[in-house]
Enzyme design. Structure first.
Site, PDB file in Angstrom:
ATOM      1  N   LYS A 188      -5.246  -7.462  28.730  1.00 29.14           N
ATOM      2  CA  LYS A 188      -6.027  -7.129  27.532  1.00 29.14           C
ATOM      3  C   LYS A 188      -6.245  -8.381  26.679  1.00 29.14           C
ATOM      4  CE  LYS A 188      -4.514  -2.338  27.563  1.00 29.14           C
ATOM      5  NZ  LYS A 188      -3.542  -1.341  27.127  1.00 29.14           N
ATOM      6  N   GLN A 212       1.113  -0.696  23.025  1.00 28.04           N
ATOM      7  CA  GLN A 212       1.183  -0.429  24.466  1.00 28.04           C
ATOM      8  C   GLN A 212       2.225   0.665  24.736  1.00 28.04           C
ATOM      9  OE1 GLN A 212      -0.858  -1.872  26.854  1.00 28.04           O
ATOM     10  NE2 GLN A 212       0.085  -0.360  28.186  1.00 28.04           N
ATOM     11  N   ASP A 263      -7.684   2.383  20.211  1.00 32.95           N
ATOM     12  CA  ASP A 263      -7.368   3.195  21.387  1.00 32.95           C
ATOM     13  C   ASP A 263      -7.875   4.629  21.203  1.00 32.95           C
ATOM     14  OD1 ASP A 263      -6.227   2.042  23.606  1.00 32.95           O
ATOM     15  OD2 ASP A 263      -4.169   2.097  22.816  1.00 32.95           O
TER      16      ASP A 263
END
Ligand code: NDP
Length: 284
Positions: free
Chosen positions: A53, A97, A120
């Site tokens: 990422k 994460q 997200d």
């Protein structure tokens, strides 16, 4: 019938190229989009995802910071760090994460993120906005799936869409998006009786279970569009999806491969959401 392979690598490269231009336009206005990626503990898979990422951000000109914390960080300490990032002017997106260590309540952590920086799309406010048809950020994997379907000109309105897997990050949000686009949607989970009865009806079949070979050629309709979200290892340790790829050839109309289908799209849409968050700031 020849089954078309839907190339997520190619589409994600094109999306990243377009994003580079958008980032340059923002930089001309003295705004560099910024993403903060938080990782807790030393889960190897998570470390690889985070590295990918951060690398993808750098390639399009998004500035990214990685904040790594020890596995024994307390919930309060982690929330404090998120609050600091929430008010950091240079940060447009915050991503935690997952999975987090078991002593941390994941939902409390996600809900500590400012919904305007929740790139997200996991925060309950963003889930609610999606549910009511006014999304601010679409979760990255479902967003990537929609882009793949659009790029192939797949007709969603009036179609039968069947989703196998009902997680908050894939199954449920993609169901909402397809429903709002006019599909008739069925969501299956591990308690579904006679899965085949459902999958065989699907014009669009999305499989996100983490169970290799859960769907094969005997379970699909001729010409169905198959989206394979699963990322698994087969018995030769090779990456594979949830659909038995070989068995659907010649029956399915199209399929996303694993790797090279949904995976690269997920990262591209994370970048797109971060850029959108930076653009939203100008609009306010
Ligand atoms: P979860 O484990 O959170 O959810 C799995 C879902 O599948 C659950 O709803 C579960 O049902 C359902 N399920 C499990 N077994 C069956 C079964 N036999 N029949 C029908 N449904 C079943 O997984 P995620 O959604 O997080 O991830 C799913 C897969 O997608 C994983 O392989 C993951 O690695 C991959 N993934 C890939 C991404 C990408 O970018 N390509 C991004 C995110 C995930 P129940 O609700 O009853 O437990």
């Amino acid at each position: 019938m020849k089954t078309k392979i839907i190339n997520g690598l190619k589409l994600s490269a094109k999306i990243r190229e377009d994003l580079k231009n958008k980032v340059n336009q923002l930089i001309d206005k003295n705004i560099t989009p910024g993403l903060a990626v938080i990782i807790v503990g030393n889960n190897q898979a998570s470390q690889i995802y985070v590295r990918n990422k951060v690398k993808a951000c750098n390639e399009v000109g998004i500035s990214s910071i990685e904040e790594a914390y020890s596995h024994d960080i307390s919930e309060n300490e982690l929330i404090k760090n998120i609050h600091r990032l929430n008010v950091d002017e240079k940060i447009n997106g915050i991503l935690v994460q997952l999975p987090l260590p078991s002593h941390i309540d994941t939902s409390k952590i996600i809900e500590a993120i400012d919904p305007k920086k929740d790139v997200d799309g996991f925060h309950v406010i963003n889930a609610g906005l999606l549910m009511t048809g006014k999304p601010m950020f679409l979760p990255c994997t479902p967003y990537g799936i929609i882009k793949l379907l659009e790029s192939e000109n797949i007709n969603i309105r009036g179609s039968e869409a069947v989703i196998v897997g009902a997680s908050n990050i894939v199954g449920k949000p993609i169901a909402m998006i397809l429903l709002q686009a006019g599909a008739t949607v069925t969501i299956c989970n591990s308690k579904t009786k006679n899965l085949k009865e459902h999958t065989q009806r699907a014009d669009i079949l999305i499989v996100a279970t983490g169970k290799p070979n859960i769907v094969d050629g005997t379970m699909i309709k001729k010409g169905a569009i198959l989206i394979d979200v699963g990322i698994n290892r087969d018995n030769q340790n090779k990456i594979c999806g949830d659909i038995n790829f070989d068995s659907v050839q010649g029956i399915a109309g199209a399929i996303t491969p694993v790797p090279g289908g949904v995976g690269p799209m997920t990262i591209a849409m994370l970048l797109a959401n971060t850029v959108k968050s930076a653009e939203n700031k100008i609009k306010i």
